[in-house]
Structures are given as C-alpha cells and as structure tokens.
Design an enzyme around this catalytic site. Structure first.
Site, PDB file in Angstrom:
ATOM      1  N   ARG A  20       0.804  -1.220   0.000  1.00  0.00           N
ATOM      2  CA  ARG A  20       0.000   0.000   0.000  1.00  0.00           C
ATOM      3  C   ARG A  20       0.843   1.278   0.000  1.00  0.00           C
ATOM      4  O   ARG A  20       0.602   2.191  -0.777  1.00  0.00           O
ATOM      5  CB  ARG A  20      -0.903   0.051   1.245  1.00  0.00           C
ATOM      6  CG  ARG A  20      -2.167  -0.732   1.120  1.00  0.00           C
ATOM      7  CD  ARG A  20      -2.612  -1.200   2.476  1.00  0.00           C
ATOM      8  NE  ARG A  20      -1.676  -2.218   2.920  1.00  0.00           N
ATOM      9  CZ  ARG A  20      -1.757  -3.503   2.587  1.00  0.00           C
ATOM     10  NH1 ARG A  20      -2.767  -3.911   1.867  1.00  0.00           N
ATOM     11  NH2 ARG A  20      -0.849  -4.382   2.966  1.00  0.00           N
ATOM     12  N   THR A  21       1.822   1.339   0.902  1.00  0.00           N
ATOM     13  CA  THR A  21       2.557   2.606   1.046  1.00  0.00           C
ATOM     14  C   THR A  21       3.311   2.920  -0.233  1.00  0.00           C
ATOM     15  O   THR A  21       3.233   4.026  -0.770  1.00  0.00           O
ATOM     16  CB  THR A  21       3.511   2.510   2.250  1.00  0.00           C
ATOM     17  OG1 THR A  21       2.744   2.147   3.396  1.00  0.00           O
ATOM     18  CG2 THR A  21       4.205   3.828   2.513  1.00  0.00           C
ATOM     19  N   LYS A  72      26.432  -4.459  -1.492  1.00  0.00           N
ATOM     20  CA  LYS A  72      27.890  -4.250  -1.583  1.00  0.00           C
ATOM     21  C   LYS A  72      28.411  -3.604  -0.315  1.00  0.00           C
ATOM     22  O   LYS A  72      29.586  -3.265  -0.221  1.00  0.00           O
ATOM     23  CB  LYS A  72      28.223  -3.355  -2.783  1.00  0.00           C
ATOM     24  CG  LYS A  72      27.749  -3.903  -4.111  1.00  0.00           C
ATOM     25  CD  LYS A  72      28.140  -2.931  -5.226  1.00  0.00           C
ATOM     26  CE  LYS A  72      27.509  -3.321  -6.556  1.00  0.00           C
ATOM     27  NZ  LYS A  72      27.698  -2.265  -7.557  1.00  0.00           N
ATOM     28  N   ARG A  93      11.549   3.542   3.738  1.00  0.00           N
ATOM     29  CA  ARG A  93      11.103   2.527   4.710  1.00  0.00           C
ATOM     30  C   ARG A  93      12.304   1.657   5.033  1.00  0.00           C
ATOM     31  O   ARG A  93      13.011   1.190   4.136  1.00  0.00           O
ATOM     32  CB  ARG A  93       9.983   1.661   4.141  1.00  0.00           C
ATOM     33  CG  ARG A  93       9.703   0.467   5.054  1.00  0.00           C
ATOM     34  CD  ARG A  93       8.455  -0.277   4.692  1.00  0.00           C
ATOM     35  NE  ARG A  93       7.266   0.508   4.996  1.00  0.00           N
ATOM     36  CZ  ARG A  93       6.021   0.051   4.838  1.00  0.00           C
ATOM     37  NH1 ARG A  93       5.824  -1.169   4.379  1.00  0.00           N
ATOM     38  NH2 ARG A  93       4.994   0.813   5.141  1.00  0.00           N
ATOM     39  N   HIS A 133       5.153   5.570  11.636  1.00  0.00           N
ATOM     40  CA  HIS A 133       4.658   5.497  10.250  1.00  0.00           C
ATOM     41  C   HIS A 133       3.683   6.666  10.075  1.00  0.00           C
ATOM     42  O   HIS A 133       2.467   6.485   9.981  1.00  0.00           O
ATOM     43  CB  HIS A 133       3.970   4.153  10.037  1.00  0.00           C
ATOM     44  CG  HIS A 133       3.690   3.789   8.614  1.00  0.00           C
ATOM     45  ND1 HIS A 133       3.884   4.665   7.561  1.00  0.00           N
ATOM     46  CD2 HIS A 133       3.225   2.636   8.061  1.00  0.00           C
ATOM     47  CE1 HIS A 133       3.549   4.047   6.427  1.00  0.00           C
ATOM     48  NE2 HIS A 133       3.151   2.824   6.705  1.00  0.00           N
TER      49      HIS A 133
HETATM   50  N1  ASP Z   1       1.292  -1.786   6.732  1.00  0.00           N
HETATM   51  C1  ASP Z   1       1.499  -1.338   8.085  1.00  0.00           C
HETATM   52  C2  ASP Z   1       2.972  -1.056   8.350  1.00  0.00           C
HETATM   53  O1  ASP Z   1       3.767  -1.080   7.435  1.00  0.00           O
HETATM   54  C3  ASP Z   1       0.893  -2.253   9.096  1.00  0.00           C
HETATM   55  C4  ASP Z   1       1.430  -3.655   9.163  1.00  0.00           C
HETATM   56  O2  ASP Z   1       2.369  -4.014   8.450  1.00  0.00           O
HETATM   57  O3  ASP Z   1       0.880  -4.422   9.968  1.00  0.00           O
HETATM   58  O4  ASP Z   1       3.323  -0.789   9.476  1.00  0.00           O
END
Ligand code: ASP
Length: 304
Positions: A53-54, A82, A103, A131
């Site tokens: 999703r993100t 590397k 991330r 987040h």
């Molecule tokens: N998608 C959310 C996160 O990246 C929640 C999860 O992974 O449970 O934190």
C-alpha cells in the site's frame, strides 16, 4: 507545512494535520485540477522492507500530480548488498529526486537519514518506530466517518511493535479523544510512548479485553501482530490469534462503529465483517492516494 522532513507523528501539530487533510479533501473533490501540479518532479522510493500500500499509493500519488518516481527497487539488487551505508545511499539518491520516501527495518533510521539530505524525507516506516503518513490517511478516514473531536477510539492488537499505533497515538493527542488500548499484557504500548502520551496530557486507558469497552467506541482500530519484529518465534506463537473480531463480536458494538485496520490483515478481522457497514479498511487504504498527494503537494511547495 512548517517542516521539511516527516519523521514522526510526534512532531505533527493539529494545524499540520488539518492542512494535509483539508488539501486531501480538495484533491479528492477535483483531482483533475492537480493532475499537472508537479509535472517534472521526481519522488525517490527507498524501501528496505516489504510494502504494498505505502509504496504503490506514493507512486500513484506522485503520478497523479503529474510527476514521476525513481525507485531503488528491491534491496537485494541494490548497492546495499555491496555494503553501502544508508547515509551514503540517501546522499546519492538526493541527487536524483525532489523528495524521498524511506522505509527501513531499524527504528530511528529515518531520523538519521534526514540529517544527511536537504530535500524532504518522508518516513514510510522505521521498524517498530513510526509510520506518520499511515496516520494521516487514518485520520482522514476517521474524520470522514466519525469526526476527530469527542472521539472514543479503541486501538487493539500489537501495541508494542505496531508503528502505526505509535504514530496514531501521538497524532490523536492534538484532538479531544479518549484513547483505549487493548492488547495482551506482553504487547502493551512501549514505556517511552506511554511516557510521551502522558507528557502530552493525554489520558489513556489500557485493557486486556475488548468486551467491556466495545459498546462505547466510535472507532475500533485493529492491528496485525508484527511477527517479523519478535526476537523469538515462540513469543509470537504465544500471542498469535489472540485477538480476532467477527460479526458476532460486533453485535455488542454501536451501529455507527467504524472498524479500521492499516492492513495487511492476517486473521484479526474475519472476512464476514467486510460486508458490514462497520468495515472501512479498504476505503482507508484507498485514501492513501489523496492524502499522500496532499502531503507531497505541500512538501513540494505546491502553493508557491
Ligand atoms: N502496513 C502497516 C505497516 O507497514 C501495518 C502492518 O504491516 O501491519 O506498518
């Protein structure tokens, strides 16, 4: 927005949050008006952990603003293999893009990386830390369904490792909310988060059972047990599957209860809940696009 990097929801004021949510509503009402707003701009995507999703909604958001993305791609094919440090990689990618989305599995990584770059850096999840952009779309969804003031919210599941929970708890201190945290004893909110909430003047209540509190909730925010963060798989097995809701559970809830989940779900919400009016988690995921468009627009100086 006053800030250039979006690292933690702790630094988001009510004004910041409302600026993003209001802009997101404007965009959702007339997306065509924004479709060329950032033509020629590039968003750098650096994902050191899985994401659906993100990553996809940031890509969609940037493209729907007329811009494009440059994606580091899977970590196993990057120079990380590397031995390149995160500090070096962000300094390199800074030269390829106008803003960065990061991330990473280590808590604190986004804050550290932000010290090395001058373009806006957005924390898209730093381990069990924060987040903040998930929280913005969560707040947008809450505002649409229940309103943000005089809200009674229950946040249930993995409160220890759940970064969406930590960000949400901080952001809600800007509003008149009563926050109830429901989890097994071993997955309670980390002490530092509890301390920060207390310092912010927020009165929180912790529970191990949902039952007693459910009828008074406007929103129930369910989260996945973060299997990947447990140092010991046996500890995970002890709590896995402990909190599950289904339509029978929800009989005790108010008709207006909004059920949310940042997704992915494993078994926390039975599929029979999906067809009820309570279920807003897919709408919540879809809101990621207008909300991230709004955030990018503000960070990239859309008003100037
Ligand atoms: N998608 C959310 C996160 O990246 C929640 C999860 O992974 O449970 O934190």
């Amino acid at each position: 927005m006053r800030q250039d990097h979006i690292i933690s929801a702790k630094h988001l004021s009510r004004e910041d949050i409302e600026a993003v949510l209001d802009r997101a509503s404007t965009i959702a009402d007339d997306p065509a008006a924004y479709s060329q707003r950032h033509a020629g701009s590039l968003l750098g995507l650096m994902f050191y952990e899985p994401s659906t999703r993100t990553k996809m909604s940031f890509s969609a958001a940037m493209k729907r603003l007329g811009g494009d993305i440059v994606d580091m791609g899977p970590v196993e094919y990057s120079s990380v293999q590397k031995g390149e440090s995160l500090a070096d990689t962000v300094r390199v990618v800074e030269g390829y893009a106008d803003a960065l989305v990061l991330r990473h599995p280590s808590e604190g990584s986004a804050k550290m990386a932000g010290e090395f770059v001058d373009i806006p850096l957005i924390n898209a999840g730093d381990g069990a830390g924060q987040h903040p952009t998930q929280t913005l779309l969560d707040l947008y969804t809450i505002r649409e369904n229940a309103g943000l003031d005089d809200l009674t919210i229950g946040i249930m599941g993995d409160l220890k490792y759940g970064r969406t929970v930590h960000s949400m708890a901080y952001a809600l201190t800007n509003f008149e909310t009563s926050q109830h945290f429901i989890s097994p004893e071993s997955l309670k909110l980390p002490r530092n988060v509890r301390y920060d909430l207390h310092e912010a003047g927020s009165s929180i209540k912790e529970h191990t059972e949902l039952e007693a509190i459910l009828p008074s909730l406007d929103v129930l925010y369910v989260t996945r047990i973060q299997k990947e963060r447990f140092p010991d798989e046996n500890e995970y097995r002890e709590v896995a599957g402990e909190y599950q809701i289904d339509t029978d559970t929800l009989e005790a809830a108010s008709d207006d209860l909004t059920v949310m989940h940042p997704l992915p779900r494993v078994d926390e919400i039975a599929h029979d809940v999906d067809k009820t009016d309570h279920a807003k988690y897919f709408q919540q995921a879809h809101n990621g696009v207008p909300v991230r468009m709004a955030l990018l627009d503000l960070l990239l100086g859309g008003d100037q």
